[in-house]
Design a protein around this motif. Structure first.
Motif, PDB file in Angstrom:
ATOM      1  N   LEU A   1       0.816  -1.203   0.000  1.00  0.00           N
ATOM      2  CA  LEU A   1       0.000   0.000   0.000  1.00  0.00           C
ATOM      3  C   LEU A   1       0.852   1.256   0.000  1.00  0.00           C
ATOM      4  CD1 LEU A   1      -2.769  -1.080   2.541  1.00  0.00           C
ATOM      5  CD2 LEU A   1      -3.054  -0.751   0.080  1.00  0.00           C
ATOM      6  N   ALA A   2       2.017   1.206   0.637  1.00  0.00           N
ATOM      7  CA  ALA A   2       2.900   2.375   0.705  1.00  0.00           C
ATOM      8  C   ALA A   2       3.740   2.567  -0.548  1.00  0.00           C
ATOM      9  CB  ALA A   2       3.821   2.252   1.922  1.00  0.00           C
ATOM     10  N   SER A   3       3.772   1.550  -1.411  1.00  0.00           N
ATOM     11  CA  SER A   3       4.693   1.570  -2.557  1.00  0.00           C
ATOM     12  C   SER A   3       4.205   2.391  -3.733  1.00  0.00           C
ATOM     13  CB  SER A   3       4.938   0.138  -3.043  1.00  0.00           C
ATOM     14  OG  SER A   3       3.775  -0.379  -3.691  1.00  0.00           O
ATOM     15  N   GLY A   4       2.895   2.660  -3.778  1.00  0.00           N
ATOM     16  CA  GLY A   4       2.333   3.332  -4.938  1.00  0.00           C
ATOM     17  C   GLY A   4       1.979   2.395  -6.069  1.00  0.00           C
ATOM     18  N   ALA A   5       2.113   1.089  -5.870  1.00  0.00           N
ATOM     19  CA  ALA A   5       1.749   0.121  -6.907  1.00  0.00           C
ATOM     20  C   ALA A   5       0.251   0.175  -7.160  1.00  0.00           C
ATOM     21  CB  ALA A   5       2.146  -1.291  -6.473  1.00  0.00           C
ATOM     22  N   PRO A   6      -0.173   0.126  -8.430  1.00  0.00           N
ATOM     23  CA  PRO A   6      -1.614   0.142  -8.727  1.00  0.00           C
ATOM     24  C   PRO A   6      -2.290  -1.118  -8.219  1.00  0.00           C
ATOM     25  CG  PRO A   6      -0.343  -0.297 -10.714  1.00  0.00           C
ATOM     26  CD  PRO A   6       0.646   0.043  -9.652  1.00  0.00           C
ATOM     27  N   ILE A   7      -3.622  -1.047  -8.104  1.00  0.00           N
ATOM     28  CA  ILE A   7      -4.366  -2.118  -7.463  1.00  0.00           C
ATOM     29  C   ILE A   7      -4.215  -3.455  -8.190  1.00  0.00           C
ATOM     30  CG2 ILE A   7      -6.505  -1.573  -8.700  1.00  0.00           C
ATOM     31  CD1 ILE A   7      -6.189  -2.812  -5.044  1.00  0.00           C
ATOM     32  N   ASP A   8      -4.133  -3.442  -9.525  1.00  0.00           N
ATOM     33  CA  ASP A   8      -4.035  -4.721 -10.229  1.00  0.00           C
ATOM     34  C   ASP A   8      -2.732  -5.430  -9.906  1.00  0.00           C
ATOM     35  OD1 ASP A   8      -2.710  -2.684 -11.588  1.00  0.00           O
ATOM     36  OD2 ASP A   8      -2.984  -3.609 -13.552  1.00  0.00           O
ATOM     37  N   GLU A   9      -1.637  -4.674  -9.770  1.00  0.00           N
ATOM     38  CA  GLU A   9      -0.359  -5.296  -9.430  1.00  0.00           C
ATOM     39  C   GLU A   9      -0.319  -5.707  -7.960  1.00  0.00           C
ATOM     40  OE1 GLU A   9       3.188  -3.933 -11.863  1.00  0.00           O
ATOM     41  OE2 GLU A   9       2.064  -2.063 -11.622  1.00  0.00           O
ATOM     42  N   LEU A  10      -0.897  -4.880  -7.104  1.00  0.00           N
ATOM     43  CA  LEU A  10      -0.991  -5.254  -5.696  1.00  0.00           C
ATOM     44  C   LEU A  10      -1.748  -6.568  -5.544  1.00  0.00           C
ATOM     45  CD1 LEU A  10      -1.825  -2.682  -2.909  1.00  0.00           C
ATOM     46  CD2 LEU A  10      -2.791  -4.957  -2.853  1.00  0.00           C
ATOM     47  N   ASN A  11      -2.818  -6.709  -6.312  1.00  0.00           N
ATOM     48  CA  ASN A  11      -3.636  -7.921  -6.201  1.00  0.00           C
ATOM     49  C   ASN A  11      -2.989  -9.146  -6.825  1.00  0.00           C
ATOM     50  OD1 ASN A  11      -5.491  -6.490  -4.774  1.00  0.00           O
ATOM     51  ND2 ASN A  11      -7.093  -6.527  -6.326  1.00  0.00           N
ATOM     52  N   VAL A  12      -2.050  -8.955  -7.744  1.00  0.00           N
ATOM     53  CA  VAL A  12      -1.272 -10.105  -8.234  1.00  0.00           C
ATOM     54  C   VAL A  12      -0.566 -10.782  -7.072  1.00  0.00           C
ATOM     55  CG1 VAL A  12       0.735 -10.782  -9.613  1.00  0.00           C
ATOM     56  CG2 VAL A  12      -0.962  -9.225 -10.581  1.00  0.00           C
ATOM     57  N   VAL A  13       0.006  -9.974  -6.189  1.00  0.00           N
ATOM     58  CA  VAL A  13       0.698 -10.526  -5.023  1.00  0.00           C
ATOM     59  C   VAL A  13      -0.312 -11.176  -4.079  1.00  0.00           C
ATOM     60  CG1 VAL A  13       2.146  -9.988  -3.031  1.00  0.00           C
ATOM     61  CG2 VAL A  13       2.545  -8.830  -5.225  1.00  0.00           C
ATOM     62  N   ARG A  14      -1.381 -10.469  -3.803  1.00  0.00           N
ATOM     63  CA  ARG A  14      -2.380 -11.006  -2.877  1.00  0.00           C
ATOM     64  C   ARG A  14      -2.899 -12.370  -3.329  1.00  0.00           C
ATOM     65  NH1 ARG A  14      -5.762  -5.366  -2.128  1.00  0.00           N
ATOM     66  NH2 ARG A  14      -5.201  -4.923   0.035  1.00  0.00           N
ATOM     67  N   LYS A  15      -3.156 -12.518  -4.625  1.00  0.00           N
ATOM     68  CA  LYS A  15      -3.677 -13.786  -5.139  1.00  0.00           C
ATOM     69  C   LYS A  15      -2.729 -14.939  -4.851  1.00  0.00           C
ATOM     70  CE  LYS A  15      -5.859 -11.554  -9.131  1.00  0.00           C
ATOM     71  NZ  LYS A  15      -5.804 -11.454 -10.602  1.00  0.00           N
ATOM     72  N   HIS A  16      -1.449 -14.670  -4.959  1.00  0.00           N
ATOM     73  CA  HIS A  16      -0.469 -15.754  -4.830  1.00  0.00           C
ATOM     74  C   HIS A  16       0.007 -15.972  -3.405  1.00  0.00           C
ATOM     75  CE1 HIS A  16      -0.574 -15.190  -9.183  1.00  0.00           C
ATOM     76  NE2 HIS A  16      -0.261 -16.475  -9.210  1.00  0.00           N
ATOM     77  N   LEU A  17      -0.624 -15.245  -2.480  1.00  0.00           N
ATOM     78  CA  LEU A  17      -0.373 -15.480  -1.054  1.00  0.00           C
ATOM     79  C   LEU A  17      -1.644 -15.954  -0.357  1.00  0.00           C
ATOM     80  CD1 LEU A  17       1.782 -12.315  -0.204  1.00  0.00           C
ATOM     81  CD2 LEU A  17       2.605 -14.649  -0.583  1.00  0.00           C
ATOM     82  N   SER A  18      -2.622 -16.431  -1.125  1.00  0.00           N
ATOM     83  CA  SER A  18      -3.943 -16.683  -0.566  1.00  0.00           C
ATOM     84  C   SER A  18      -4.503 -18.053  -0.946  1.00  0.00           C
ATOM     85  CB  SER A  18      -4.907 -15.593  -1.075  1.00  0.00           C
ATOM     86  OG  SER A  18      -6.230 -15.841  -0.670  1.00  0.00           O
ATOM     87  N   ARG A  19      -5.297 -18.611  -0.033  1.00  0.00           N
ATOM     88  CA  ARG A  19      -6.078 -19.810  -0.313  1.00  0.00           C
ATOM     89  C   ARG A  19      -7.460 -19.460  -0.850  1.00  0.00           C
ATOM     90  NH1 ARG A  19      -7.613 -21.506   4.234  1.00  0.00           N
ATOM     91  NH2 ARG A  19      -6.635 -19.955   5.588  1.00  0.00           N
ATOM     92  N   PHE A  20      -7.764 -18.184  -0.974  1.00  0.00           N
ATOM     93  CA  PHE A  20      -9.101 -17.695  -1.268  1.00  0.00           C
ATOM     94  C   PHE A  20      -9.181 -17.000  -2.624  1.00  0.00           C
ATOM     95  CE2 PHE A  20     -12.807 -15.044  -0.933  1.00  0.00           C
ATOM     96  CZ  PHE A  20     -13.645 -15.640  -0.002  1.00  0.00           C
ATOM     97  N   LYS A  21      -8.179 -16.180  -2.920  1.00  0.00           N
ATOM     98  CA  LYS A  21      -8.244 -15.275  -4.064  1.00  0.00           C
ATOM     99  C   LYS A  21      -7.763 -15.960  -5.339  1.00  0.00           C
ATOM    100  CE  LYS A  21      -7.341 -11.446  -0.900  1.00  0.00           C
ATOM    101  NZ  LYS A  21      -7.240 -12.266   0.318  1.00  0.00           N
ATOM    102  N   GLY A  22      -7.816 -15.208  -6.447  1.00  0.00           N
ATOM    103  CA  GLY A  22      -7.317 -15.726  -7.715  1.00  0.00           C
ATOM    104  C   GLY A  22      -8.009 -16.989  -8.176  1.00  0.00           C
ATOM    105  N   GLY A  23      -9.332 -17.082  -7.999  1.00  0.00           N
ATOM    106  CA  GLY A  23     -10.095 -18.249  -8.441  1.00  0.00           C
ATOM    107  C   GLY A  23     -10.186 -19.373  -7.441  1.00  0.00           C
ATOM    108  N   ASN A  24      -9.529 -19.235  -6.302  1.00  0.00           N
ATOM    109  CA  ASN A  24      -9.524 -20.340  -5.342  1.00  0.00           C
ATOM    110  C   ASN A  24     -10.875 -20.543  -4.650  1.00  0.00           C
ATOM    111  OD1 ASN A  24      -6.900 -21.578  -5.467  1.00  0.00           O
ATOM    112  ND2 ASN A  24      -6.074 -19.649  -4.662  1.00  0.00           N
TER     113      ASN A  24
END
Length: 462
Positions: free
Chosen positions: A177-200
């Motif tokens: 959130l502090a990096s200035g990365a746009p939401i789509d790139e932020l969510n790329v990381v979130r998806k790959h750290l989750s059992r829920f996101k990215g189609g899971n």
């Protein structure tokens, strides 16, 4: 249908001129138009036992409720509680239970509404995400799952990968959130750290029939980005997630980087792509988005005698830089009458970002947009911006409002002090001192940012 309307604290003081009142009323109307209780009854219709969903774009689709053993509701996000309540009002005892997670809970009869936290994940969010996953996994092949997913779902539904702790996920989220990365790139990381996101979540619910009802808070309504796409195919990879850290120079806990590297090496299961059987019986529909808010705001401008100009529903980038561009357009209108004659209202949606340089600064992108815009204004105009969920950054303000007098030698804010505050990412106390903050409380919705510039009457002739 009882649809609550948002209220602005100290409205009369903030609306101290006609242009300021127009700006506030545009923001209120735009936010109200996207409230789930209104959206659900606009987008969904029940005739006998046939449920028809009409998205903001694309064809309608009808589902025969009698064809299913159970109808359950799952999901999460800032607006998910209100979506659940609206579905109960529409479907009544046809709903056989469910669970959603939100930071704006409401009373429901048949669906469990569990609390979570935003924008940083929490223990209670994790508890709720696990409950949603369990309810999805219990759905059978003859059940209908209605998936309510709205902005804020990424933080409210954490469910970190098994070898990543919630604390490490929290630290990673704060750094992103502090990096200035746009939401789509932020969510790329979130998806790959989750059992829920990215189609899971779709994987968990299969082989039930799943109908996603999405309130979009992302530019272009990319369904794989809304709430990090729990019900949508994901074409990104672990390698893409690692690339985000590298390009933005973001540090991360050891467990996070090790998990992503294992995935990039093929030792963790990738998020499912569109050819995965998990999506064989999944339909997702965007039922509200930034354009929903912009159209309502545009109607207010027209009713008040102002020429409306909708720039875009997908503005992104650094907040203060976006402000410069939009203020320049307002100045062009004032000075030349192009592209529209004043009095005019310039509208935009989307999501801007803030790259933090001072960890102790307070504010958010909408506050920085307004403060940055006020510093640039060289003609009589009003600049106002809110996050439609009522929470801009980690503050109690939705956004702010200012005019060309707010930042001036004889105005509420000294230009030098205002500029220094902007440089420190400390817009909140500066705008608070100028009585410029817009406070609405939780609004029950989230289609991201809504921005208004009002160019006053007669300016082009001066």
């Amino acid at each position: 249908m009882d649809v609550p309307r948002i209220t602005v604290e100290d409205y009369d003081a903030l609306a101290s001129s006609e242009p300021r009142a127009v700006a506030l009323d545009c923001l209120i109307a735009g936010t109200d138009a996207t409230h789930p209780r209104r959206v659900v009854f606009d987008a969904l219709a029940l005739e006998d036992e046939h449920l028809t969903v009409t998205p903001v774009a694309g064809p309608s689709q009808t589902y025969d409720l009698e064809a299913y053993d159970d109808v359950v509701v799952i999901g999460g996000g800032n607006a998910a509680g209100h979506v659940a309540a609206a579905l109960e009002s529409l479907l009544g005892d046809r709903i056989d239970g469910g669970v959603v997670v939100t930071d704006d809970p409401v009373e429901t009869d048949r669906i469990d509404v569990m609390p979570g936290d935003h924008p940083v994940p929490s223990e209670r969010g994790l508890e709720g995400a696990n409950a949603v996953l369990e309810r999805a996994a219990n759905a059978g092949p003859d059940d209908l799952v209605l998936g309510c997913l709205t902005g804020g779902g990424s933080a409210l539904l954490p469910a970190p990968a098994e070898n990543v702790s919630l604390e490490d996920l929290r630290k990673t989220t704060e750094a992103l959130l502090a990096s200035g990365a746009p939401i789509d790139e932020l969510n790329v990381v979130r998806k790959h750290l989750s059992r829920f996101k990215g189609g899971n979540l779709a994987r968990a619910a299969a082989p039930a029939t799943v109908v996603g009802l999405l309130v979009s808070d992302v530019a272009g309504d990319d369904q794989s980005v809304i709430a990090s796409g729990p019900l949508s195919p994901d074409e990104t990879t672990f390698a893409d997630a690692l690339d985000v850290f590298e390009r933005y120079g973001i540090g991360a806990p050891k467990s996070v980087l090790e998990h992503l590297r294992r995935g990039a090496d093929g030792n963790e299961r990738e998020t499912p792509t569109d050819d995965d059987p998990a999506f064989d019986d999944v339909d997702c529909h965007v039922v509200a988005n930034a354009n929903t808010a912009l159209e309502a705001a545009r109607e207010v401008a027209v009713d008040r005698g102002y020429a409306p100009l909708v720039l875009s529903s997908s503005v992104r980038g650094e907040a203060r830089e976006a402000a410069k561009t939009q203020v320049a357009i307002a100045e062009e209108i004032a000075r030349t009458g192009k592209p529209v004659e004043p009095p005019a209202v310039v509208l935009s949606g989307g999501e801007t970002t803030v790259t933090l340089v001072d960890d102790y600064g307070r504010g958010g992108p909408n506050q920085e947009f307004v403060l940055g815009g006020a510093l640039e204004l060289a003609v009589p105009a009003v600049v106002a911006s809110v996050d439609t969920d009522g929470i801009d950054g980690a503050t109690d303000a939705a956004g702010a409002i200012a005019d060309q007098r707010t930042v001036s030698r004889d105005g509420s804010l000294d230009p030098l002090k205002a500029r220094r505050a902007l440089e420190r990412n400390d817009a909140y106390p500066t705008l608070e001192a100028a009585n410029a903050l817009i406070r609405t409380g939780a609004t029950g919705t989230n289609v991201n940012d809504l921005r208004v510039l009002v160019v006053e009457r007669g300016v082009a002739d001066q």
